[in-house]
Design a protein around this motif. Structure first.
Motif, PDB file in Angstrom:
ATOM      1  N   ASP A 170       0.836  -1.203   0.000  1.00  0.00           N
ATOM      2  CA  ASP A 170       0.000   0.000   0.000  1.00  0.00           C
ATOM      3  C   ASP A 170       0.869   1.251   0.000  1.00  0.00           C
ATOM      4  O   ASP A 170       0.539   2.239  -0.656  1.00  0.00           O
ATOM      5  N   VAL A 171       1.976   1.228   0.728  1.00  0.00           N
ATOM      6  CA  VAL A 171       2.902   2.363   0.741  1.00  0.00           C
ATOM      7  C   VAL A 171       3.452   2.616  -0.666  1.00  0.00           C
ATOM      8  O   VAL A 171       3.516   3.765  -1.133  1.00  0.00           O
ATOM      9  N   LEU A 172       3.832   1.551  -1.347  1.00  0.00           N
ATOM     10  CA  LEU A 172       4.324   1.698  -2.724  1.00  0.00           C
ATOM     11  C   LEU A 172       3.234   2.270  -3.628  1.00  0.00           C
ATOM     12  O   LEU A 172       3.483   3.169  -4.443  1.00  0.00           O
ATOM     13  N   LYS A 173       2.010   1.750  -3.503  1.00  0.00           N
ATOM     14  CA  LYS A 173       0.903   2.205  -4.344  1.00  0.00           C
ATOM     15  C   LYS A 173       0.619   3.688  -4.153  1.00  0.00           C
ATOM     16  O   LYS A 173       0.495   4.441  -5.126  1.00  0.00           O
ATOM     17  N   VAL A 174       0.528   4.127  -2.894  1.00  0.00           N
ATOM     18  CA  VAL A 174       0.204   5.524  -2.606  1.00  0.00           C
ATOM     19  C   VAL A 174       1.287   6.457  -3.138  1.00  0.00           C
ATOM     20  O   VAL A 174       0.997   7.494  -3.750  1.00  0.00           O
ATOM     21  N   ASN A 175       2.550   6.087  -2.956  1.00  0.00           N
ATOM     22  CA  ASN A 175       3.633   6.945  -3.432  1.00  0.00           C
ATOM     23  C   ASN A 175       3.691   7.002  -4.956  1.00  0.00           C
ATOM     24  O   ASN A 175       4.015   8.046  -5.533  1.00  0.00           O
ATOM     25  N   MET A 176       3.357   5.895  -5.623  1.00  0.00           N
ATOM     26  CA  MET A 176       3.302   5.908  -7.078  1.00  0.00           C
ATOM     27  C   MET A 176       2.159   6.772  -7.590  1.00  0.00           C
ATOM     28  O   MET A 176       2.259   7.390  -8.647  1.00  0.00           O
ATOM     29  N   GLN A 177       1.067   6.833  -6.830  1.00  0.00           N
ATOM     30  CA  GLN A 177      -0.071   7.661  -7.220  1.00  0.00           C
ATOM     31  C   GLN A 177       0.210   9.146  -7.007  1.00  0.00           C
ATOM     32  O   GLN A 177      -0.139   9.989  -7.834  1.00  0.00           O
ATOM     33  N   VAL A 178       0.844   9.459  -5.887  1.00  0.00           N
ATOM     34  CA  VAL A 178       1.059  10.857  -5.518  1.00  0.00           C
ATOM     35  C   VAL A 178       2.282  11.456  -6.208  1.00  0.00           C
ATOM     36  O   VAL A 178       2.310  12.633  -6.563  1.00  0.00           O
ATOM     37  N   HIS A 179       3.316  10.629  -6.433  1.00  0.00           N
ATOM     38  CA  HIS A 179       4.554  11.095  -7.065  1.00  0.00           C
ATOM     39  C   HIS A 179       4.861  10.233  -8.297  1.00  0.00           C
ATOM     40  O   HIS A 179       5.862   9.501  -8.325  1.00  0.00           O
ATOM     41  N   PRO A 180       4.013  10.294  -9.333  1.00  0.00           N
ATOM     42  CA  PRO A 180       4.167   9.379 -10.472  1.00  0.00           C
ATOM     43  C   PRO A 180       5.442   9.582 -11.285  1.00  0.00           C
ATOM     44  O   PRO A 180       5.922   8.646 -11.922  1.00  0.00           O
ATOM     45  N   ILE A 181       5.973  10.803 -11.304  1.00  0.00           N
ATOM     46  CA  ILE A 181       7.207  11.052 -12.064  1.00  0.00           C
ATOM     47  C   ILE A 181       8.411  10.457 -11.342  1.00  0.00           C
ATOM     48  O   ILE A 181       9.263   9.798 -11.946  1.00  0.00           O
ATOM     49  N   LYS A 182       8.467  10.657 -10.047  1.00  0.00           N
ATOM     50  CA  LYS A 182       9.588  10.136  -9.273  1.00  0.00           C
ATOM     51  C   LYS A 182       9.524   8.622  -9.146  1.00  0.00           C
ATOM     52  O   LYS A 182      10.540   7.930  -9.284  1.00  0.00           O
ATOM     53  N   TYR A 183       8.329   8.097  -8.878  1.00  0.00           N
ATOM     54  CA  TYR A 183       8.167   6.653  -8.703  1.00  0.00           C
ATOM     55  C   TYR A 183       7.351   6.111  -9.883  1.00  0.00           C
ATOM     56  O   TYR A 183       6.125   6.007  -9.815  1.00  0.00           O
ATOM     57  N   TYR A 184       8.032   5.796 -10.962  1.00  0.00           N
ATOM     58  CA  TYR A 184       7.369   5.408 -12.212  1.00  0.00           C
ATOM     59  C   TYR A 184       7.142   3.909 -12.341  1.00  0.00           C
ATOM     60  O   TYR A 184       6.493   3.454 -13.282  1.00  0.00           O
ATOM     61  N   SER A 185       7.681   3.124 -11.417  1.00  0.00           N
ATOM     62  CA  SER A 185       7.460   1.672 -11.448  1.00  0.00           C
ATOM     63  C   SER A 185       7.546   1.135 -10.020  1.00  0.00           C
ATOM     64  O   SER A 185       8.034   1.826  -9.107  1.00  0.00           O
ATOM     65  N   ILE A 186       7.091  -0.102  -9.838  1.00  0.00           N
ATOM     66  CA  ILE A 186       7.128  -0.707  -8.504  1.00  0.00           C
ATOM     67  C   ILE A 186       8.564  -0.826  -8.006  1.00  0.00           C
ATOM     68  O   ILE A 186       8.876  -0.501  -6.857  1.00  0.00           O
ATOM     69  N   SER A 187       9.466  -1.269  -8.877  1.00  0.00           N
ATOM     70  CA  SER A 187      10.863  -1.476  -8.471  1.00  0.00           C
ATOM     71  C   SER A 187      11.555  -0.157  -8.143  1.00  0.00           C
ATOM     72  O   SER A 187      12.306  -0.068  -7.168  1.00  0.00           O
ATOM     73  N   SER A 188      11.292   0.893  -8.949  1.00  0.00           N
ATOM     74  CA  SER A 188      11.929   2.191  -8.684  1.00  0.00           C
ATOM     75  C   SER A 188      11.417   2.785  -7.384  1.00  0.00           C
ATOM     76  O   SER A 188      12.175   3.393  -6.620  1.00  0.00           O
TER      77      SER A 188
ATOM     78  N   PHE B 156      10.207   1.094  -4.756  1.00  0.00           N
ATOM     79  CA  PHE B 156      10.753   0.307  -3.650  1.00  0.00           C
ATOM     80  C   PHE B 156      12.210   0.679  -3.381  1.00  0.00           C
ATOM     81  O   PHE B 156      12.617   0.920  -2.233  1.00  0.00           O
ATOM     82  N   THR B 157      13.013   0.754  -4.442  1.00  0.00           N
ATOM     83  CA  THR B 157      14.443   1.066  -4.299  1.00  0.00           C
ATOM     84  C   THR B 157      14.651   2.456  -3.710  1.00  0.00           C
ATOM     85  O   THR B 157      15.479   2.646  -2.806  1.00  0.00           O
ATOM     86  N   ALA B 158      13.902   3.438  -4.217  1.00  0.00           N
ATOM     87  CA  ALA B 158      14.066   4.816  -3.745  1.00  0.00           C
ATOM     88  C   ALA B 158      13.653   4.967  -2.284  1.00  0.00           C
ATOM     89  O   ALA B 158      14.347   5.636  -1.498  1.00  0.00           O
ATOM     90  N   LEU B 159      12.544   4.366  -1.906  1.00  0.00           N
ATOM     91  CA  LEU B 159      12.093   4.468  -0.513  1.00  0.00           C
ATOM     92  C   LEU B 159      13.074   3.807   0.434  1.00  0.00           C
ATOM     93  O   LEU B 159      13.356   4.327   1.522  1.00  0.00           O
ATOM     94  N   MET B 160      13.583   2.639   0.050  1.00  0.00           N
ATOM     95  CA  MET B 160      14.567   1.951   0.895  1.00  0.00           C
ATOM     96  C   MET B 160      15.833   2.781   1.041  1.00  0.00           C
ATOM     97  O   MET B 160      16.428   2.859   2.124  1.00  0.00           O
ATOM     98  N   ARG B 161      16.264   3.427  -0.039  1.00  0.00           N
ATOM     99  CA  ARG B 161      17.494   4.222  -0.012  1.00  0.00           C
ATOM    100  C   ARG B 161      17.314   5.513   0.771  1.00  0.00           C
ATOM    101  O   ARG B 161      18.191   5.909   1.551  1.00  0.00           O
TER     102      ARG B 161
END
Length: 304
Positions: free
Chosen positions: A36-54, A56-61
């Motif tokens: 759900d965290v990944l989904k919400v961030n992809m919805q709110v910041h679609p340019i920064k988080y353009y895929s599930i893997s990107s 996940f990687t960005a949030l972890m980093r």
């Protein structure tokens, strides 16, 4: 006859259904928090988080593993309240509408019951959802419910808790109508064409197997129907636009249906399956049959 601890269509029965809905929905939504965290961030910041893997990687980093569990308290209490109303009131309204409608139109009963129950469920969910989405997409906003509630109230008042109620209703009422109807029809189809036995002639494991298959089908179909409104809810709560019309224009018609759809289907399908599994397990422990209306008389068919 030995009296069962819970008789159907009594106050205790509806109470058990409500408790079952609270526990099943609350627990499964907490388990799905990272997705759900990944989904919400992809919805709110679609340019920064353009895929599930990107994402996940960005949030972890940037924020560490704890970021994947942000908002879990809002999910447990919010979706627990929603689940209690959704399942408990659905059972109640289903009985009410079944008695009211003379022609016993099954689809109409399912649609009316689920829509009525979901309206109450979303009023209960909305304040928790307002905090949850902000906590997940805005790390500096708050840590959880305990500091998010007073902060949101101080800045926006009561209106802030219900800013997304209309799109939330637009997301969850169609989802609930499709989900319950698909579940009911799937249960009937499975017993009729796959199991080919009456429910009472099946073991508890077989009954729960039917519940899981029907639950997954219902969740997958419902997630596609409700995806546009889910994108609007996430954007409104994070103030990406000031109104419903502006939000839809900013997201774009095509993106309403496609943005975050794969991860939403990955999230909703298993979540709804687990909810139905836990819910029906609680009903079985109470001496009740599993959920779903089996209309066809299998023995009558065989005799004919």
């Amino acid at each position: 006859m030995e009296e069962k601890p819970f008789q159907e269509f009594t106050a205790r029965y509806y109470g058990l259904c409500t408790v079952g809905g609270i526990l099943s929905a609350g627990a499964t939504h907490v388990a799905m928090t990272p997705l759900d965290v990944l989904k919400v961030n992809m919805q709110v910041h679609p340019i920064k988080y353009y895929s599930i893997s990107s994402c996940f990687t960005a949030l972890m980093r940037e924020q560490g593993p704890s970021a994947l569990w942000r908002g879990w308290t809002g999910k447990f209490f919010g979706y627990g309240a929603q689940g209690g109303c959704r399942f408990g009131l659905y059972e109640y309204f289903k009985q009410v509408y079944s008695n009211m409608l003379v022609d016993q139109n099954r689809n109409l009963v399912y649609f009316l019951s689920s829509a009525s129950a979901e309206a109450f469920a979303n009023v209960a969910l909305c304040p928790f959802e307002a905090i949850k989405v902000r906590v997940q997409a805005q790390p500096c906003f708050a840590k959880g419910l305990h500091d998010g509630i007073p902060k949101l109230y101080a800045s926006e008042g009561i209106q802030g808790f219900y800013r997304g109620l209309v799109p939330l209703l637009g997301r969850n009422i169609p989802f609930s109508m499709v989900m319950f109807s698909a579940f009911e029809h799937s249960v009937d189809f499975l017993y009729r064409n796959v199991v080919k036995r009456k429910r009472e002639d099946c073991s508890k494991a077989q009954q729960l197997g039917v519940t899981c298959l029907a639950g997954y089908a219902a969740g997958s179909v419902g997630s596609f129907i409700s995806n546009p409104a889910d994108n609007v809810v996430a954007s409104l709560y994070n103030r990406k636009a000031d109104g419903l019309v502006l939000t839809v224009r900013k997201i774009g018609l095509a993106n309403l249906f496609t943005r975050s759809l794969p991860i939403r289907m990955l999230l909703v399908g298993p979540s709804i399956t687990l909810q139905w599994f836990f819910y029906d397990t609680i009903k079985i422990l109470g001496g009740l049959p599993t959920s779903g209306e089996v209309v066809t008389d299998l023995r009558g068919d065989e005799a004919g």
